[in-house]
Design a protein around this motif. Structure first.
Motif, short mmCIF file in Angstrom:
data_model
loop_
_atom_site.label_atom_id
_atom_site.label_comp_id
_atom_site.label_asym_id
_atom_site.label_seq_id
_atom_site.Cartn_x
_atom_site.Cartn_y
_atom_site.Cartn_z
N VAL A 125 1.02 8.59 -9.36
CA VAL A 125 1.85 7.45 -9.01
C VAL A 125 1.39 6.26 -9.83
O VAL A 125 0.21 5.89 -9.80
CB VAL A 125 1.76 7.11 -7.51
N ALA A 126 2.31 5.68 -10.59
CA ALA A 126 2.01 4.51 -11.41
C ALA A 126 2.65 3.28 -10.78
O ALA A 126 3.86 3.23 -10.60
CB ALA A 126 2.56 4.71 -12.83
N PHE A 127 1.82 2.31 -10.42
CA PHE A 127 2.31 1.06 -9.85
C PHE A 127 2.33 -0.02 -10.94
O PHE A 127 1.40 -0.14 -11.73
CB PHE A 127 1.40 0.58 -8.72
N PHE A 128 3.39 -0.82 -10.95
CA PHE A 128 3.48 -1.94 -11.87
C PHE A 128 4.54 -2.90 -11.36
O PHE A 128 5.30 -2.57 -10.44
CB PHE A 128 3.79 -1.47 -13.30
N GLY A 129 4.61 -4.08 -11.96
CA GLY A 129 5.51 -5.10 -11.46
C GLY A 129 6.78 -5.25 -12.27
O GLY A 129 6.98 -4.60 -13.30
N ILE A 186 5.61 9.49 -10.47
CA ILE A 186 6.53 8.56 -9.83
C ILE A 186 6.21 7.17 -10.36
O ILE A 186 5.07 6.71 -10.25
CB ILE A 186 6.41 8.58 -8.30
N PHE A 187 7.18 6.54 -10.98
CA PHE A 187 7.03 5.17 -11.48
C PHE A 187 7.47 4.23 -10.36
O PHE A 187 8.64 4.22 -9.96
CB PHE A 187 7.90 4.96 -12.72
N VAL A 188 6.54 3.44 -9.84
CA VAL A 188 6.83 2.57 -8.71
C VAL A 188 6.80 1.11 -9.17
O VAL A 188 5.74 0.58 -9.53
CB VAL A 188 5.82 2.77 -7.56
N VAL A 189 7.96 0.50 -9.17
CA VAL A 189 8.07 -0.92 -9.55
C VAL A 189 7.89 -1.76 -8.29
O VAL A 189 8.70 -1.69 -7.37
CB VAL A 189 9.45 -1.23 -10.17
N GLU A 190 6.83 -2.53 -8.24
CA GLU A 190 6.63 -3.46 -7.14
C GLU A 190 7.29 -4.78 -7.54
O GLU A 190 6.63 -5.68 -8.07
CB GLU A 190 5.15 -3.63 -6.84
N ASN A 191 8.58 -4.85 -7.30
CA ASN A 191 9.35 -6.02 -7.73
C ASN A 191 9.18 -7.14 -6.70
O ASN A 191 9.93 -7.23 -5.73
CB ASN A 191 10.82 -5.65 -7.90
N ASN A 192 8.19 -8.00 -6.94
CA ASN A 192 7.98 -9.14 -6.04
C ASN A 192 8.74 -10.38 -6.51
O ASN A 192 8.48 -11.48 -6.04
CB ASN A 192 6.49 -9.44 -5.85
N GLY A 240 11.17 -2.87 -0.04
CA GLY A 240 9.72 -2.78 -0.12
C GLY A 240 8.99 -3.55 0.96
O GLY A 240 7.75 -3.57 0.96
N MET A 241 9.72 -4.16 1.88
CA MET A 241 9.10 -4.84 3.02
C MET A 241 9.13 -3.95 4.26
O MET A 241 8.69 -4.38 5.34
CB MET A 241 9.82 -6.16 3.31
N ASP A 242 9.61 -2.74 4.13
CA ASP A 242 9.72 -1.80 5.25
C ASP A 242 8.96 -0.53 4.89
O ASP A 242 9.43 0.29 4.09
CB ASP A 242 11.18 -1.50 5.53
N GLY A 299 10.23 16.93 -12.07
CA GLY A 299 10.16 15.77 -12.95
C GLY A 299 9.96 14.44 -12.26
O GLY A 299 9.71 14.35 -11.06
N PRO A 300 10.10 13.37 -13.04
CA PRO A 300 9.76 12.02 -12.58
C PRO A 300 10.86 11.35 -11.77
O PRO A 300 12.02 11.78 -11.78
CB PRO A 300 9.53 11.27 -13.89
N THR A 301 10.49 10.28 -11.09
CA THR A 301 11.42 9.43 -10.36
C THR A 301 11.02 7.98 -10.58
O THR A 301 9.83 7.66 -10.62
CB THR A 301 11.38 9.74 -8.84
N LEU A 302 12.01 7.12 -10.72
CA LEU A 302 11.77 5.68 -10.80
C LEU A 302 12.18 5.05 -9.48
O LEU A 302 13.33 5.19 -9.06
CB LEU A 302 12.58 5.06 -11.95
N VAL A 303 11.25 4.39 -8.82
CA VAL A 303 11.52 3.75 -7.53
C VAL A 303 11.25 2.25 -7.64
O VAL A 303 10.14 1.84 -8.00
CB VAL A 303 10.65 4.34 -6.40
N GLU A 304 12.27 1.46 -7.36
CA GLU A 304 12.12 0.01 -7.35
C GLU A 304 11.98 -0.46 -5.90
O GLU A 304 12.90 -0.30 -5.10
CB GLU A 304 13.33 -0.67 -7.99
#
Length: 426
Positions: free
Chosen positions: A220-224, A248-254, A287-289, A309-314
């Motif tokens: 799991v890769a976390f990034f903004g 899994i590419f996890v975009v922590e869109n703050n 992302g607040m739940d 394969g991969p997934t992109l989650v925002e």
């Protein structure tokens, strides 16, 4: 009105070898991007008409996942799962609040970026992983390390720059690493960790398919959101989709890249759309739940383990503090901050647990007290721990320390009293 599109992409210049993409339908949002519940569904019948290749099954939008869950079970989690999630989120919040205190008391140095408000993302994903799964983080990495199992003692000591830290005091706030827990590091430069995560996912695939090892590890890769305008992000999406890597590419869109609003810095603020552009599912989730994040994470992690394969989650989230503790946080509108503060993910989970009789106030208070004591003890441990010896100064710098860091007498050059004066013969 729902939109759809289809595309035909020729491969190798052949009319026969083509990637056929059936319509991807986007449900209309009830509101603007901020706080929207827009979701992506991808037809499962989509196929790649090319030798030895096939398309992946879809990750459905969070609304569909939750709806399906409610058919058989009105609750998304068990009591045990709920208490684990609550404890992890309380640990993250309490730890970061203590970091702020210690920073202002002069116990920590440099930049310290806190995670307050974003706990649902870390907990929602990482608590589904095994110890052998890998996590790659950013400079906002303390809570990711804690969720992955690195002890509060080790993380706090690292922040204090002590030898008992997870990197022996040599990493500091932005570089948490633990080989034991497969926490592959926080990275100070945005986008820097995504290629590392992609490499870790490639390692898992290589072990299984080439070395024939029993390996279903995922990364799991976390990034903004600010990272998503960088080239490394796109290069790694391409490679991950091409090789069907378990990542899994996890975009922590703050919503803010330091002081730059996400809506002003990118041509299309809906980052999840970039997934289908590379042939992988893209999902937008609240992302607040933590429960919604967890449901999407379950499907994405399961797909990766199955070899699909991969997934992109925002994950649309919000930080409750400034970019770092050196940031007075004067650029964000007070009304915007208040809006998201009212949606505190910990408060929301607590309400869910109590209303659904999964836990009572007494049980949750016990967890909070336990975590307060744990964090206090971590501070005491870090404060009492020794500083790194000068002999560590050149360790882990050169592949062959004898080529530079060790003198003819076999001792580290940095042990020479004159070394730090800049007069030692180096």
């Amino acid at each position: 009105m729902a939109t759809s599109f289809s595309a035909t992409l020729p491969l190798h210049g052949s009319q026969e070898n083509r990637l056929l993409l059936p319509p991807i339908r986007l449900a209309p949002p009830p509101s603007s991007f901020l706080g929207s519940t827009r979701s992506l569904t991808i037809p499962s019948s989509r196929r790649l008409y090319h030798a030895h290749a096939s398309r992946r099954s879809p990750v459905v939008g969070v609304q569909e996942v939750v709806k399906e869950k409610k058919v058989t079970n009105s609750l998304l989690i068990t009591k045990e799962e709920g208490l684990v999630l609550y404890e992890d989120m309380i640990l993250g919040r309490s730890f970061e609040d203590m970091c702020a205190q210690m920073y202002y008391r002069g116990k920590m140095f440099g930049f310290v970026h806190l995670y307050n408000g974003q706990e649902a993302v870390s907990t929602g994903f990482i608590k589904l992983l095994t110890q052998s799964d890998s996590v790659v983080s950013t400079y906002r990495d303390h809570v990711h390390a804690l969720s992955k199992g690195v002890s509060a003692r080790a993380v706090m000591s690292e922040l204090f720059g002590k030898v008992t830290g997870c990197c022996r005091g040599q990493g500091g706030s932005m570089h948490m690493f633990s080989k034991e827990h497969n926490m592959l590091g926080g990275f100070a430069f945005i986008g820097e960790g995504i290629p590392v995560a992609t490499g870790a996912a490639f390692t898992s695939k290589y072990k299984r398919e080439v070395l024939k090892q029993d390996c279903d590890d995922v990364t799991v890769a976390f990034f903004g959101d600010g990272t998503c305008n960088n080239g490394q992000f796109y290069e790694c999406l391409n490679m991950a989709a091409l090789y069907k890597l378990p990542i899994i590419f996890v975009v922590e869109n703050n919503l803010w890249a330091i002081g730059m609003s996400h809506l002003r810095s990118t041509s299309d603020p809906e980052i999840w759309k970039k997934g289908p552009a590379f042939g992988m599912p893209g999902v937008h989730v609240d992302g607040m739940d933590v429960l919604k994040v967890r449901e999407v994470a379950k499907e994405a992690v399961t797909r990766a383990r199955r070899g699909e394969g991969p997934t992109l989650v925002e994950c649309e989230t919000y930080r409750f503090r400034g970019h770092s503790l050196a940031d007075p946080d004067e650029l964000r509108d007070a009304a915007e901050k208040a809006k998201y503060a009212a949606r505190d993910p910990i408060t929301a989970l607590k309400k869910y647990l109590v209303e659904n009789k999964l836990a009572n106030e007494g049980e949750l208070k016990t967890i909070e007290k336990k975590i307060d004591e744990l964090v206090e003890e971590a501070v005491e441990f870090a404060d009492a721990s020794p500083q790194p010896g000068r002999s560590q100064l050149l360790e882990n710098v050169f592949a062959d320390p004898k080529g530079f860091g060790i003198g003819p007498d076999g001792r580290y050059r940095c042990e020479d009293p004159k070394f730090t004066e800049g007069t030692a013969q180096v």
